[in-house]
Design an enzyme around this catalytic site. Structure first.
Site: not given
Length: 786
Positions: A23, A41
């Site tokens: 990320r 997510n």
């Protein structure tokens, strides 16, 4: 100049993209491209939405795949154009929420990265010599994770609140430690200490590591807590210390793995080729079998049966710290035995109290720490096949699990319970098969409890519930009894058996994503056959679509006087072979076991004459035992395949002739005459043991090639798979691949799992998936007909 149009895309990524800096990597790409949006997510994977100038948006997916962080792996990537938003100007990293991340894989544990090592070795750095240094590119993952999503509260780091400096790193998207869940430093992280065998404290911190090094330098034995369990450690150059470790651990002859600080010192003790070097320095850091140098200053007791030594480089910072302190006491090359922290036959010790209770009779000191290990994982072991320039797994565990084996297509979730020896279990999900780490031999309740832990844990982190369970055909295996017992409970899973060698066959075909009909040579010790006899040298026809199968060929049988005793004492198999050949007395060439085993040999002779407790087997592994026994090489063994290892080790590579191993046909089945092979070996009195061993290997390889090629011709197929523990014999494996390929056949080998029994659970699971699909189709057809 015309202004670029604004575009927006939604990308969904699945794979190993959690806890690996994925990320923050996405965040940096977005910042560099001047893009807005978010990364989060979600149940379907990691979802990315990006918005900005059309060329930058269009280039984003390509950069995403080309510039991945070291530990990230993309399995699938979907890209969809969506409508731009007018109310968005920044890019953010959204927080994870419980229940998300269903399609995200947890990273295996990985070796300390170069950036962390540079800080570790820098006296000015706040993490100088800190035994728990890590970042998003390295460190523990699988072994410290309780559940998903992979966030600090569900790891064993939950009890270590971050200090101000570590939290600043953890919360900065541009920092290497952004969302590194095991992030810590000496102020806020785990600590290390040394105790004696009674648990009494001796030292803490760096002094604990230094005191442990001094104990090893004085010839002592240490138990050291690692990533997936404990190691037992001694100086690999100290013959007395190595022998004392073997005595206390009850490990008479089996080779011991050693750890050296770096590649240069590895080259001082072993021959390291390019592929061995790549594996030794990889993020997975397995134990790699390498040829010992003649001048290596290692204790003979490290690997008494072979010229190969199992080498690994340090992968955890505590190991780096111990070797750093040891370097102050000894000159290079440094080498420490690092063997599993257990008594032979038991699972590796996990927690501090458990280790003190189970290993206090072995270790003099214990190097402990307070970061809990949640999941046991032994070190992985590989060997390089020089012919294929590829690694062959002997044991697959730390560094590789829970990495999936990718299958040819999607299917239902099935649990393969695995074999009795070298057990693993397997759960399937979609088009992936998750084979567990090495669990061990299912010979006691402790190992079965480990199996149950892993079955529950894998199902939890994968968020799956199996629909079907497949077990071995043998009725007395612990996993068989477990499957049948749970099937009898209300709501229990449906179960089905699959014969051991057919499971091998389905495993090697599944690894290669092969669909259709193929011949497979399944060559190993023994497995319970469909006819109630012991199989082990099988030529099988398998259809992965219809699940039809047939036993096209096998080796001639050998008898095992005493059953299990014959596996531990190869002289029994050799004596049985001689009696089958009509040899009734010592004759001009004395039988090598008569002096040491005279009384037992007489009893064995009577057992064979009367047919008492002397089951017949087609086992290829027992054939190696018989040959080693006839040559007087291995009368008794202390570990599995010891006789075969010695037989391969002594062979003369310059010998070119082969003993005959003719192919016969009996009752519409191909039968390879292994007795003729042994008869030729026994009759060849002019040959040295080295020449005889080589002629045996060449004869067996030629015979197996002929059987597989003839079976392929009969079945009208062009593909031959190779599976079973005997394929860990590099001479046999390489000869078979070369000779079968020379016949124009496509040869499939194991590439991601060991060819031995550790692959059986995969074969069970993929067979079970296909059986569910066939049954489902049959039910739909029946309903449609009604």
């Amino acid at each position: 100049m015309e202004k670029s149009r604004t575009a927006r895309q939604r990308l969904v990524v699945t794979g190993q993209v959690q806890g690996v800096g994925f990320r923050p990597f996405v965040y940096r790409l977005a910042m560099e491209g001047g893009l807005s949006g978010e990364v989060r997510n979600a149940p379907e994977g990691v979802v990315i939405e990006i918005q900005g100038d059309e060329p930058m948006v269009a280039a984003f997916a390509g950069r995403l795949q080309a510039e991945l962080p070291p530990l990230a792996r993309i399995v699938t990537l979907s890209v969809q154009d969506v409508s731009p938003r007018e109310d968005e100007s920044t890019f953010v990293i959204a927080k994870s929420h419980a229940g998300e991340g269903h399609s995200v894989l947890i990273s295996p544990d990985t070796a300390t990265c170069e950036d962390c090592l540079a800080e570790f070795n820098d006296p000015a750095d706040r993490r100088h010599l800190y035994p728990f240094i890590n970042c998003t590119n390295c460190g523990p993952r699988y072994t410290i994770t309780r559940s998903i999503p992979y966030d600090r509260p569900v790891t064993s780091m939950a009890c270590f609140p971050l200090c101000e400096a570590c939290r600043a790193e953890y919360e900065n998207p541009l920092d290497r430690r952004f969302h590194a869940q095991p992030n810590a430093c000496p102020e806020c992280g785990p600590r290390v200490w040394l105790t004696d065998a009674a648990g009494q404290g001796l030292a803490e911190g760096r002094e604990a590591v230094a005191a442990c090094a001094r104990t090893l330098a004085e010839g002592g034995i240490a138990a050291m807590k690692g990533l997936g369990g404990f190691h037992l450690v001694v100086d690999a150059r100290n013959e007395r210390a190595v022998e004392e470790l073997r005595t206390r651990k009850h490990r008479k002859d089996k080779p011991l793995a050693i750890m050296v600080p770096d590649l240069a010192q590895a080259r001082a003790v072993a021959e390291i080729g390019p592929e061995e070097a790549r594996l030794l320095t990889s993020a997975e850091r397995p134990i790699v079998l390498c040829a010992k140098r003649p001048d290596a200053s290692l204790a003979h007791g490290i690997a008494p049966d072979t010229d190969f030594v199992g080498l690994m480089l340090p992968y955890a910072p505590l190991q780096h710290a111990l070797l750093h302190e040891y370097a102050a006491l000894y000159s290079p090359p440094l080498a420490l035995v690092m063997t599993s922290g257990n008594v032979s036959g038991d699972p590796i010790a996990l927690g501090n109290r458990e280790a003190l209770a189970r290993l206090s009779a072995i270790a003099d000191v214990f190097l402990l720490h307070d970061r809990d290990i949640l999941i046991r994982a032994d070190d992985s072991v590989v060997r390089v096949d020089a012919q294929r320039h590829a690694p062959v797994f002997l044991r697959r565990a730390r560094g590789y699990t829970p990495r999936p084996v990718f299958l040819s297509r999607h299917g239902p979730c099935v649990l393969g319970t695995g074999p009795e020896l070298k057990n693993t279990l397997c759960l399937t999900k979609g088009d992936q098969a998750f084979v567990s780490q090495h669990i061990g031999d299912m010979e006691n309740l402790q190992t079965f409890a480990f199996w149950q832990e892993i079955a529950a844990h894998l199902a939890d982190i994968l968020r799956v519930q199996p629909e079907f369970m497949v077990h071995d055909l043998h009725p007395d295996y612990l996993t068989t009894r477990h499957a049948l017992e749970q099937a009898g409970y209300p709501g229990g899973l449906p179960v089905a058996p699959l014969q051991h060698h057919y499971a091998h066959a389905h495993a090697v075909l599944a690894e290669n994503r092969f669909e259709g009909r193929a011949v497979v040579l399944a060559l190993d010790g023994t497995g319970y056959g469909e006819d109630g006899t012991l199989w082990g040298g099988e030529c099988l026809l398998v259809d992965t679509e219809s699940l039809d199968h047939a036993r096209l060929g096998c080796l001639t049988t050998l008898r095992l006087p005493g059953g299990e005793a014959a596996i531990r004492e190869p002289w029994r198999v050799a004596q049985a072979a001689l009696l089958e050949l009509g040899e009734r007395a010592p004759g001009a060439r004395p039988w090598p076991w008569l002096q040491s085993f005279a009384a037992a040999s007489n009893v064995v002779g009577q057992m064979l004459d009367k047919g008492l407790n002397s089951p017949a087997t087609t086992s290829c592994g027992r054939l190696f035992d018989a040959a080693a026994g006839l040559l007087g090489l291995s009368m008794t063994i202390g570990y599995e395949a010891q006789a075969a290892i010695v037989l391969e080790q002594i062979q003369d590579p310059l010998e070119g002739s082969a003993y005959p191993c003719p192919l016969m046909e009996e009752n519409d089945r191909l039968v390879l005459d292994a007795r003729a092979l042994l008869a030729a070996l026994w009759a060849d009195r002019a040959a040295t043991p080295a020449q005889a061993a080589r002629r045996f290997h060449l004869g067996l390889a030629a015979g197996l090639t002929e059987m597989a090629a003839r079976a392929a011709e009969i079945a009208a197929v062009d593909t031959v798979g190779l599976s079973g523990g005997c394929l860990l014999n590099m001479t046999l494996a390489q000869k078979l691949v070369r000779s079968l390929s020379g016949r124009g056949l496509r040869v499939l080998c194991h590439t991601e799992l060991p060819p031995g029994d550790a692959c059986v659970s995969l074969g069970q699971a993929v067979w079970g998936r296909r059986r569910l699909e066939i049954n489902s189709c049959a039910n739909r057809s029946s309903q449609a007909g009604a």
